[in-house]
Write an enzyme that holds these catalytic residues in place. Structure first.
Site, PDB file in Angstrom:
ATOM      1  N   GLU A  68       0.626  -1.220   0.086  1.00 26.52           N
ATOM      2  CA  GLU A  68      -0.127  -0.101   0.010  1.00 26.52           C
ATOM      3  C   GLU A  68       0.676   1.110   0.150  1.00 26.52           C
ATOM      4  O   GLU A  68       0.719   2.319  -0.505  1.00 26.52           O
ATOM      5  CB  GLU A  68      -0.921   0.089   1.215  1.00 26.52           C
ATOM      6  CG  GLU A  68      -2.023   1.099   1.191  1.00 26.52           C
ATOM      7  CD  GLU A  68      -3.116   0.700   2.104  1.00 26.52           C
ATOM      8  OE1 GLU A  68      -4.366   1.353   2.096  1.00 26.52           O
ATOM      9  OE2 GLU A  68      -2.797  -0.045   3.105  1.00 26.52           O
ATOM     10  N   ASP A 133      -0.931  -5.632   3.289  1.00 28.98           N
ATOM     11  CA  ASP A 133      -1.389  -4.601   3.802  1.00 28.98           C
ATOM     12  C   ASP A 133      -1.152  -4.248   5.064  1.00 28.98           C
ATOM     13  O   ASP A 133      -1.229  -5.416   6.086  1.00 28.98           O
ATOM     14  CB  ASP A 133      -3.032  -4.412   3.793  1.00 28.98           C
ATOM     15  CG  ASP A 133      -3.711  -3.166   4.159  1.00 28.98           C
ATOM     16  OD1 ASP A 133      -3.009  -2.518   4.564  1.00 28.98           O
ATOM     17  OD2 ASP A 133      -4.673  -3.340   4.026  1.00 28.98           O
ATOM     18  N   ILE A 135      -1.171  -2.304   7.768  1.00 27.95           N
ATOM     19  CA  ILE A 135      -2.090  -1.893   8.906  1.00 27.95           C
ATOM     20  C   ILE A 135      -3.576  -1.916   7.972  1.00 27.95           C
ATOM     21  O   ILE A 135      -3.907  -0.879   7.675  1.00 27.95           O
ATOM     22  CB  ILE A 135      -1.955  -0.936   9.767  1.00 27.95           C
ATOM     23  CG1 ILE A 135      -0.756  -1.030  10.658  1.00 27.95           C
ATOM     24  CG2 ILE A 135      -3.265  -0.666  10.616  1.00 27.95           C
ATOM     25  CD1 ILE A 135      -0.439   0.056  11.683  1.00 27.95           C
ATOM     26  N   ASP A 136      -4.282  -3.105   8.267  1.00 30.20           N
ATOM     27  CA  ASP A 136      -5.653  -2.681   7.515  1.00 30.20           C
ATOM     28  C   ASP A 136      -6.783  -2.701   8.898  1.00 30.20           C
ATOM     29  O   ASP A 136      -6.345  -3.447   9.668  1.00 30.20           O
ATOM     30  CB  ASP A 136      -5.933  -4.507   7.085  1.00 30.20           C
ATOM     31  CG  ASP A 136      -7.304  -4.225   6.220  1.00 30.20           C
ATOM     32  OD1 ASP A 136      -7.710  -3.533   5.707  1.00 30.20           O
ATOM     33  OD2 ASP A 136      -7.949  -5.544   6.358  1.00 30.20           O
ATOM     34  N   THR A 138      -7.368   0.958   9.573  1.00 26.22           N
ATOM     35  CA  THR A 138      -6.721   2.032  10.323  1.00 26.22           C
ATOM     36  C   THR A 138      -7.710   2.654  11.356  1.00 26.22           C
ATOM     37  O   THR A 138      -7.058   3.161  12.672  1.00 26.22           O
ATOM     38  CB  THR A 138      -6.316   3.375   9.179  1.00 26.22           C
ATOM     39  OG1 THR A 138      -7.411   3.616   8.694  1.00 26.22           O
ATOM     40  CG2 THR A 138      -5.215   2.738   8.428  1.00 26.22           C
ATOM     41  N   HIS A 240     -17.208   2.017   3.770  1.00 27.38           N
ATOM     42  CA  HIS A 240     -16.451   0.898   3.083  1.00 27.38           C
ATOM     43  C   HIS A 240     -17.731  -0.140   2.593  1.00 27.38           C
ATOM     44  O   HIS A 240     -17.393  -0.949   1.827  1.00 27.38           O
ATOM     45  CB  HIS A 240     -15.734   0.259   4.128  1.00 27.38           C
ATOM     46  CG  HIS A 240     -14.472   1.114   4.629  1.00 27.38           C
ATOM     47  ND1 HIS A 240     -13.601   0.683   5.419  1.00 27.38           N
ATOM     48  CD2 HIS A 240     -13.879   2.113   3.710  1.00 27.38           C
ATOM     49  CE1 HIS A 240     -12.623   1.724   5.430  1.00 27.38           C
ATOM     50  NE2 HIS A 240     -12.870   2.412   4.454  1.00 27.38           N
ATOM     51  N   SER A 264     -11.402  -4.280   9.284  1.00 27.26           N
ATOM     52  CA  SER A 264     -10.366  -4.784   8.799  1.00 27.26           C
ATOM     53  C   SER A 264     -10.631  -6.339   8.386  1.00 27.26           C
ATOM     54  O   SER A 264     -11.711  -6.785   8.466  1.00 27.26           O
ATOM     55  CB  SER A 264      -9.079  -4.990   9.671  1.00 27.26           C
ATOM     56  OG  SER A 264      -9.365  -6.223  10.719  1.00 27.26           O
ATOM     57  N   LYS A 267     -12.650  -9.810   9.865  1.00 23.45           N
ATOM     58  CA  LYS A 267     -14.078 -10.258   9.570  1.00 23.45           C
ATOM     59  C   LYS A 267     -13.609 -11.731   8.994  1.00 23.45           C
ATOM     60  O   LYS A 267     -14.467 -12.531   9.210  1.00 23.45           O
ATOM     61  CB  LYS A 267     -14.794  -9.373   8.717  1.00 23.45           C
ATOM     62  CG  LYS A 267     -14.937  -7.918   9.367  1.00 23.45           C
ATOM     63  CD  LYS A 267     -15.886  -7.144   8.370  1.00 23.45           C
ATOM     64  CE  LYS A 267     -15.043  -6.391   7.501  1.00 23.45           C
ATOM     65  NZ  LYS A 267     -14.168  -5.480   7.973  1.00 23.45           N
ATOM     66  N   ARG A 281     -19.521  -7.212   1.701  1.00 27.70           N
ATOM     67  CA  ARG A 281     -18.855  -6.024   1.581  1.00 27.70           C
ATOM     68  C   ARG A 281     -19.558  -5.585   0.337  1.00 27.70           C
ATOM     69  O   ARG A 281     -19.009  -5.742  -0.767  1.00 27.70           O
ATOM     70  CB  ARG A 281     -17.391  -5.982   1.444  1.00 27.70           C
ATOM     71  CG  ARG A 281     -16.590  -4.572   1.487  1.00 27.70           C
ATOM     72  CD  ARG A 281     -15.308  -4.709   1.476  1.00 27.70           C
ATOM     73  NE  ARG A 281     -14.356  -3.720   1.102  1.00 27.70           N
ATOM     74  CZ  ARG A 281     -13.572  -3.025   1.935  1.00 27.70           C
ATOM     75  NH1 ARG A 281     -13.472  -3.370   3.091  1.00 27.70           N
ATOM     76  NH2 ARG A 281     -12.950  -2.000   1.649  1.00 27.70           N
TER      77      ARG A 281
END
Length: 352
Positions: A68, A133, A135-136, A138, A240, A264, A267, A281
């Site tokens: 990222e 990723d 830190i998914d 944040t 999201h 994040s 889930k 999602r």
């Protein structure tokens, strides 16, 4: 068995990076009142990315990496770069052999910046590509809730290995989870789980540790004889995932239990170990393309735990299109036996 070394390195690398993210949280983020203060996330993101890419470079020097972050902003912000280096340079696994396998300490601040910049692969259908990723989630990270350190290996467009560190998920699979899980964390709490999977080998979880890998156990999605008894997992952030549409899908399926909202890829991990059943999602914006690093590791962990992961049309996620899931819209993850029912409900609600 194929990809055992990749899985081992991925698990160790995620575990070491999780030590850094926890250190950043306790030193920088805890007590952060303003959500505008992004510096703790920035420090954790860049630092974790450096540590994980270093481990990949040490062990698989020819592999590509899609990550990222890139370091151009750090090269301009010397103070921020110095602060990240101060935290990164001392991070190590307590087991010297494990740490050595990952490459040991990073040599210098300049070396750290160069390593961060090695995550610029364009992705695509050919070769070995790691999706990272650091830190998914944040906002979850800032509030002391759920976030994840995520790493997946894609080979010729297909996810083969996934590892996810969730420092704030309870170690106990049966512990109830909600958006506040981990919010009152202390560094000694019974939280912190490392999930992993290899294609065809099943999925596992183990407690996160500061040294060698802890003992693992296999995980699987729980049986749901009646879909009305299923539990939904969805994102905390309305930006999201379309939460109103999620609720309409739940209603159509007869599901009355309140949905569990987590930030994040925690889930994916939660439904993979039976602490939830369905992850939706649904698209918020028509033209939004999901990033591969937000889904690669979670995708294989859920599928190896007996689940199915598709887009809203029921197509498997296609990781061969570059840095995004350009061929897919939205994500639906559920036990294999329920997936078609969930997709049918999604299609009705979204008028597909």
């Amino acid at each position: 068995m194929a990809y055992q070394q990749e899985r081992y390195i991925a698990e160790l690398a995620v575990q070491r990076a999780s030590i850094l993210t926890q250190k950043v949280f306790f030193e920088k983020a805890k007590g952060t009142v303003s959500k505008d203060d992004k510096s703790p996330v920035t420090i954790g993101d860049f630092g974790a990315q450096a540590l994980i890419i270093q481990a990949i470079r040490k062990n698989f020097p020819n592999d590509e990496i899609v990550a990222e972050e890139e370091a151009s902003s750090l090269r301009e912000d010397k103070a921020l770069s110095a602060e990240i280096w101060r935290l990164v340079k001392d991070i190590k696994l307590e087991d010297a052999e494990s740490d050595k396998i990952l490459g040991g300490p990073i040599a210098s601040e300049e070396s750290m910046l160069d390593i961060i910049d090695e995550g610029k692969s364009a992705g695509g259908p050919k070769g070995r590509i790691w999706a990272l990723d650091p830190i998914d989630g944040t906002k979850g990270f800032l509030r002391g809730g759920q976030y994840a350190v995520c790493l997946g290996l894609i080979v010729d467009g297909d996810v083969k290995v996934g590892a996810i560190g969730t420092p704030n998920l309870p170690v106990d699979d049966a512990a109830p989870i909600d958006a506040s899980t981990g919010a009152q964390q202390t560094s000694t709490s019974a939280n912190g789980v490392l999930f992993s999977a290899v294609q065809g080998e099943g999925a596992t979880s183990r407690p996160l540790s500061n040294g060698t890998l802890a003992e693992s156990k296999s995980i699987s999605m729980r049986p749901v004889p009646d879909i009305a008894q299923a539990v939904f997992c969805e994102g905390v952030e309305a930006a999201h995932s379309a939460q109103g549409d999620n609720a309409a899908v739940a209603e159509r399926l007869g599901i009355t239990a309140p949905s569990v909202r987590l930030d994040s890829q925690a889930k994916y991990c939660s439904i993979a170990r039976g602490a939830g059943d369905i992850y939706l999602r649904l698209p918020v914006k028509k033209d939004y393309q999901e990033k591969i690093w937000d889904h690669a590791a979670g995708d294989i962990i859920v599928r190896e735990a007996g689940g199915q992961v598709t887009d809203i049309y029921g197509n498997r996620l296609d990781f061969s299109k570059g840095r995004t899931l350009a061929a897919n819209k939205g994500v639906v993850a559920a036990p294999k036996a329920l997936q078609d029912q969930v997709i049918d409900a999604v299609k009705v609600v979204l008028k597909l």
